[in-house]
Scaffold this active site. Structure first.
Site, PDB file in Angstrom:
ATOM      1  N   GLY A 166       0.884  -1.174   0.000  1.00 24.67           N
ATOM      2  CA  GLY A 166       0.000   0.000   0.000  1.00 24.67           C
ATOM      3  C   GLY A 166       0.911   1.211   0.000  1.00 24.67           C
ATOM      4  CD  GLU A 167       2.743   5.774  -0.220  1.00 21.29           C
ATOM      5  OE1 GLU A 167       2.682   5.255  -1.346  1.00 21.29           O
ATOM      6  OE2 GLU A 167       3.798   6.264   0.229  1.00 21.29           O
ATOM      7  CB  SER A 168       5.327   2.648   4.087  1.00 20.05           C
ATOM      8  OG  SER A 168       6.074   3.553   3.309  1.00 20.05           O
ATOM      9  CB  CYS A 210       5.109  -3.920  -1.351  1.00 15.61           C
ATOM     10  SG  CYS A 210       5.595  -2.702  -2.578  1.00 15.61           S
ATOM     11  NE  ARG A 261       8.443   5.210   1.148  1.00 17.79           N
ATOM     12  CZ  ARG A 261       7.681   6.282   1.359  1.00 17.79           C
ATOM     13  NH1 ARG A 261       8.140   7.312   2.021  1.00 17.79           N
ATOM     14  NH2 ARG A 261       6.451   6.304   0.892  1.00 17.79           N
ATOM     15  NE  ARG A 306       3.024   3.998  -6.297  1.00 19.15           N
ATOM     16  CZ  ARG A 306       1.909   3.423  -6.718  1.00 19.15           C
ATOM     17  NH1 ARG A 306       1.722   3.186  -8.000  1.00 19.15           N
ATOM     18  NH2 ARG A 306       0.962   3.089  -5.872  1.00 19.15           N
ATOM     19  CG  HIS A 321       2.088  -6.200  -4.323  1.00 18.29           C
ATOM     20  ND1 HIS A 321       1.182  -5.742  -3.393  1.00 18.29           N
ATOM     21  CD2 HIS A 321       2.854  -5.135  -4.641  1.00 18.29           C
ATOM     22  CE1 HIS A 321       1.384  -4.463  -3.165  1.00 18.29           C
ATOM     23  NE2 HIS A 321       2.392  -4.067  -3.911  1.00 18.29           N
ATOM     24  CD  GLU A 378      -0.413  -8.859  -2.226  1.00 17.75           C
ATOM     25  OE1 GLU A 378       0.712  -9.396  -2.198  1.00 17.75           O
ATOM     26  OE2 GLU A 378      -0.580  -7.627  -2.331  1.00 17.75           O
TER      27      GLU A 378
HETATM   28  N1  GLN Z   1       5.845   2.990  -2.654  1.00 22.30           N
HETATM   29  C1  GLN Z   1       5.137   2.493  -1.506  1.00 22.30           C
HETATM   30  C2  GLN Z   1       5.759   3.014  -0.215  1.00 22.30           C
HETATM   31  O1  GLN Z   1       6.829   3.573  -0.240  1.00 22.30           O
HETATM   32  C3  GLN Z   1       5.107   0.980  -1.497  1.00 22.30           C
HETATM   33  C4  GLN Z   1       4.360   0.470  -2.710  1.00 22.30           C
HETATM   34  C5  GLN Z   1       3.611  -0.801  -2.509  1.00 22.30           C
HETATM   35  O2  GLN Z   1       3.365  -1.263  -1.386  1.00 22.30           O
HETATM   36  N2  GLN Z   1       3.156  -1.360  -3.600  1.00 22.30           N
HETATM   37  O3  GLN Z   1       5.186   2.870   0.809  1.00 22.30           O
END
Ligand code: GLN
Length: 197
Positions: A47-49, A79, A106, A135, A170, A172
């Site tokens: 997701g987005e950390s 991720c 990242r 990403r 990922h 999953e």
């Molecule tokens: N770019 C996201 C981050 O820095 C990680 C991307 C992902 O979980 N697919 O959190």
């Protein structure tokens, strides 16, 4: 049946739930400290950390997650989840859970190619795992207690440190469940170990 939780504050949660169930374990949504007490192992999804960290703080879950990582219950960061688990993040003064003895960077596969899929050789698991990178971070450096399980273009993308597992991609997002099955085995082994102590 072993119970595997998925931290469900943000990100790719339902796909992990499906993968866990496909591996014959019970999948539980973890949204609070109370939920955390019910699981034998935990997946931190992609997701987005930074967004996830904000929600972890909002629900007062950082200390409970740090404590969970100190137990022998397995944790698997995928991720953004890998970023949450790592001890150091390039360009950041502080880590999040900070349990995995590794430094991560990242968004490290270039901006042009945001996402890609590749076949990965993953030690003890697969010679041809379909890995989806979005990403994605990579692991710049690991401690001596960390085993490297996979690399892509000379970048470390999957590691294990005892009960902690982390990968840049990922697992999953495809119907290849071998990595989730591997984590499920780690959870079963940790329960069996506990039973014999
Ligand atoms: N770019 C996201 C981050 O820095 C990680 C991307 C992902 O979980 N697919 O959190």
């Amino acid at each position: 049946m072993v119970k595997i939780g998925v931290l469900a504050l943000q990100g790719a949660v339902s796909e992990h739930m499906n993968s866990i169930e496909a591996c014959g374990a019970e999948a539980l949504i973890v949204k609070s400290t109370d939920d955390l007490t019910l699981v034998d192992g935990l997946i931190l999804p992609g997701g987005e950390s930074t967004a996830m960290r904000r929600l972890i703080d909002r629900y007062d879950m950082l200390t409970p997650l740090i404590e969970f990582a100190k137990t022998e219950k397995p944790m698997f960061g995928t991720c953004a989840g890998l970023i949450l688990l790592a001890k150091e993040i390039v360009g950041d003064d502080s880590a999040h859970i900070g349990a995995l003895n590794a430094t991560v960077e990242r968004n490290s596969f270039g901006r042009q190619v945001d996402s890609f899929e590749t076949q990965l050789e993953v030690k003890d698991i697969a010679t041809d795992f379909p890995a989806v990178f979005i990403r994605a971070p990579h692991i710049v450096e690991v401690g001596s207690d960390v085993e490297i399980l996979a690399t892509h273009e000379d970048k470390i993308v999957m590691v294990r440190q005892g009960h902690l597992l982390g990968c840049s991609f990922h697992p999953e997002l495809t119907i290849d469940y071998r990595i989730t099955a591997y984590f499920t085995e780690m959870v079963k082994e940790s329960l069996a170990k506990k039973a014999t102590v």
